[in-house]
Design an enzyme around this catalytic site. Structure first.
Site, PDB file in Angstrom:
ATOM      1  N   HIS A  93       0.805  -1.220   0.000  1.00 31.09           N
ATOM      2  CA  HIS A  93       0.000   0.000   0.000  1.00 31.09           C
ATOM      3  C   HIS A  93       0.836   1.267   0.000  1.00 31.09           C
ATOM      4  O   HIS A  93       0.282   2.358  -0.020  1.00 31.09           O
ATOM      5  CB  HIS A  93      -0.910   0.000   1.224  1.00 31.09           C
ATOM      6  CG  HIS A  93      -0.178  -0.014   2.532  1.00 31.09           C
ATOM      7  ND1 HIS A  93       0.619  -1.065   2.913  1.00 31.09           N
ATOM      8  CD2 HIS A  93      -0.110   0.889   3.521  1.00 31.09           C
ATOM      9  CE1 HIS A  93       1.138  -0.803   4.098  1.00 31.09           C
ATOM     10  NE2 HIS A  93       0.723   0.368   4.490  1.00 31.09           N
ATOM     11  N   CYS A  94       2.173   1.160   0.032  1.00 28.43           N
ATOM     12  CA  CYS A  94       3.007   2.358   0.164  1.00 28.43           C
ATOM     13  C   CYS A  94       3.980   2.554  -0.991  1.00 28.43           C
ATOM     14  O   CYS A  94       3.905   3.532  -1.723  1.00 28.43           O
ATOM     15  CB  CYS A  94       3.792   2.301   1.485  1.00 28.43           C
ATOM     16  SG  CYS A  94       2.788   2.649   2.949  1.00 28.43           S
ATOM     17  N   ILE A  95       4.911   1.630  -1.146  1.00 25.08           N
ATOM     18  CA  ILE A  95       6.054   1.872  -2.023  1.00 25.08           C
ATOM     19  C   ILE A  95       5.664   2.059  -3.493  1.00 25.08           C
ATOM     20  O   ILE A  95       6.238   2.902  -4.177  1.00 25.08           O
ATOM     21  CB  ILE A  95       7.107   0.755  -1.858  1.00 25.08           C
ATOM     22  CG1 ILE A  95       7.575   0.713  -0.405  1.00 25.08           C
ATOM     23  CG2 ILE A  95       8.313   1.010  -2.760  1.00 25.08           C
ATOM     24  CD1 ILE A  95       8.518  -0.421  -0.096  1.00 25.08           C
TER      25      ILE A  95
ATOM     26  N   ILE B 120       3.103   3.507  -4.564  1.00 31.07           N
ATOM     27  CA  ILE B 120       2.218   4.666  -4.663  1.00 31.07           C
ATOM     28  C   ILE B 120       2.880   5.954  -4.202  1.00 31.07           C
ATOM     29  O   ILE B 120       2.790   6.999  -4.868  1.00 31.07           O
ATOM     30  CB  ILE B 120       0.936   4.401  -3.839  1.00 31.07           C
ATOM     31  CG1 ILE B 120       0.148   3.242  -4.464  1.00 31.07           C
ATOM     32  CG2 ILE B 120       0.071   5.651  -3.733  1.00 31.07           C
ATOM     33  CD1 ILE B 120      -1.009   2.767  -3.623  1.00 31.07           C
ATOM     34  N   ASP B 121       3.536   5.909  -3.040  1.00 29.33           N
ATOM     35  CA  ASP B 121       4.005   7.135  -2.379  1.00 29.33           C
ATOM     36  C   ASP B 121       4.896   8.029  -3.234  1.00 29.33           C
ATOM     37  O   ASP B 121       4.754   9.262  -3.189  1.00 29.33           O
ATOM     38  CB  ASP B 121       4.725   6.785  -1.075  1.00 29.33           C
ATOM     39  CG  ASP B 121       3.785   6.124  -0.078  1.00 29.33           C
ATOM     40  OD1 ASP B 121       2.592   5.987  -0.399  1.00 29.33           O
ATOM     41  OD2 ASP B 121       4.236   5.740   1.002  1.00 29.33           O
TER      42      ASP B 121
END
Length: 441
Positions: free
Chosen positions: A272-274, A276-277
């Site tokens: 959910h992070c890498i 997208i962020d």
């Protein structure tokens, strides 16, 4: 008012509201519960709320014991009734912040949640966003919505802070309570109140000067990972062409006690992070006319890794005198990382699509994700089920691609049962029994 609220926190009478009971919100609820704080969870999903009230797990790696303890306690409640938002003293917002089809921030979940919170906001409440986002979100988006809907003033009537989640699902060494919490406040009072709240349950709070800085901290952490993963992914392709095992290189380099940090290549980015962020920062950087060439290059390399795996799969099939078109291919691991049931942004989905475009028939095996749930990007795979793990099933596939190296996979059996294995995780190291049985990808 501030002193009264701080006293309430100290006396464990401060009700902690968690908005969004997924992979971030549920562990956060458990963390405060363990420190004897009353917690009230909010979610639009009836199933999640009922699971909490009835003690049934819905996130596999968190286990049964946690859910049963929450259900039995009179300090825990959960609801889909958002008119109860005013009951909590603090509202910790743990909602999705994905990208839209143009790879730009999709803030609809944050906006809708803030509209609802604003309509139920009362004086003295503390609102904290935990979702990853671009610098400026709290000041430019959240506070105007909350003030506009409530008629109250941030910093005077209610408090606002930002504290990014740092969850690593399935990490046995670092749970929510053990990971220091970065906190930025809208004013000194908000910072004091937010730090006091997290101090009750988290090993350390790390206050920073403002919400914008705290928002930048989270992006920096994950961009650091994205860039370094891109580097080892590129090295994997280069060393493969040279006949060098990148994993052996990285293992040896990792023995250096300074100046090197080991990252591991794979079939692409997931979670959910890498994935997208970095795009949150590149989008915001355009506003101040600053280029993000290094970050964008890393994104290009990581995004291309599934295509590299498909090319390696095609080469492996060719070695066995088989064409990709019409082959039956098994993908092992739908979750984006080992030993969890979290399949958000998993590169396995991209592998499925790319292999099917080449005419392959694609199945998957994952005991953690026995059935694919509906999602926005891969809705067409909803309902697809994992194959069973047995000799007859595994032998029937023309090729097996290891996308996620779960610990419960019997790799010795896999080596015995299939002659064409494409390994993106170095999971088959030591298990290969025949020449060109295992292809590194």
């Amino acid at each position: 008012m501030l002193q009264e609220l701080l006293k309430k926190i100290n006396n464990k009478e401060y009700i902690v509201g968690i908005v969004g009971l997924g992979y971030v919100g549920l562990p956060l609820m458990w963390t405060f519960f363990q420190k004897n704080m009353p917690v009230l969870g909010y979610d639009i999903d009836d199933n999640k709320v009922n699971c909490i009230l009835e003690g049934r797990p819905y996130i596999k790696h968190l286990g049964d014991n946690m859910m049963q303890a929450l259900a039995k306690s009179d300090r825990v409640d959960a609801t889909t009734d958002f008119s109860r938002l005013s009951e909590a003293d603090a509202l910790l917002l743990c909602v999705p912040t994905p990208l839209n089809e143009h790879r730009e921030p999709d803030m609809q979940y944050v906006e809708k949640t803030c509209l609802t919170v604003g309509q139920n906001l009362r004086k003295g409440q503390l609102v904290i966003l935990e979702s990853t986002t671009y610098p400026g979100t709290t000041e430019e988006l959240i506070i105007p919505i909350l003030e506009g809907e409530s008629g109250l003033t941030a910093g005077k009537d209610f408090y606002v802070a930002y504290s990014p989640e740092r969850e690593d699902p399935g990490n046995a060494d670092f749970n929510t309570a053990k990971i220091p919490k970065v906190v930025g406040g809208h004013g000194e009072d908000a910072l004091k109140l937010a730090c006091a709240l997290y101090d009750t349950a988290i090993v350390q709070t790390v206050p920073v000067s403002d919400t914008k800085t705290a928002e930048a901290v989270k992006l920096t952490e994950n961009i650091f990972r994205s860039v370094n993963i891109a580097m080892v992914n590129e090295l994997k392709v280069i060393y493969q062409a040279m006949g060098i095992d990148v994993h052996e290189v990285l293992d040896a380099a990792g023995t250096k006690p300074f100046g090197f940090m080991k990252f591991t290549p794979g079939p692409g980015l997931g979670g959910h992070c890498i994935p997208i962020d970095p795009f949150y920062l590149t989008w915001k950087a355009r506003e101040v006319e600053q280029p993000t060439r290094f970050i964008e290059l890393a994104g290009e390399i990581n995004t291309d890794m599934p295509r590299y795996v498909v090319r390696q799969t095609m080469e492996a099939l060719n070695h066995h005198k088989k064409a990709m078109n019409g082959s039956n291919i098994l993908l092992i691991g739908l979750a984006y990382k080992p030993n969890v049931d979290d399949d958000r942004e998993s590169p396995t989905y991209k592998l499925m699509e790319l292999l099917e475009r080449q005419g392959a028939e694609v199945s998957y095996y994952d005991s953690y994700v026995p059935k694919i749930k509906p999602s926005r990007e891969y809705a067409h795979y909803a309902g697809k089920e994992s194959v069973t793990w047995d000799e007859g099933t595994i032998r029937a596939f023309d090729a097996v691609v290891i996308a996620t190296n779960h610990d419960d996979i019997n790799y010795a059996e896999l080596a015995e049962w299939n002659e064409c294995i494409i390994d993106t995780r170095n999971a088959m190291n030591g298990y290969a029994t025949k020449e060109k049985q295992v292809w590194k990808a």
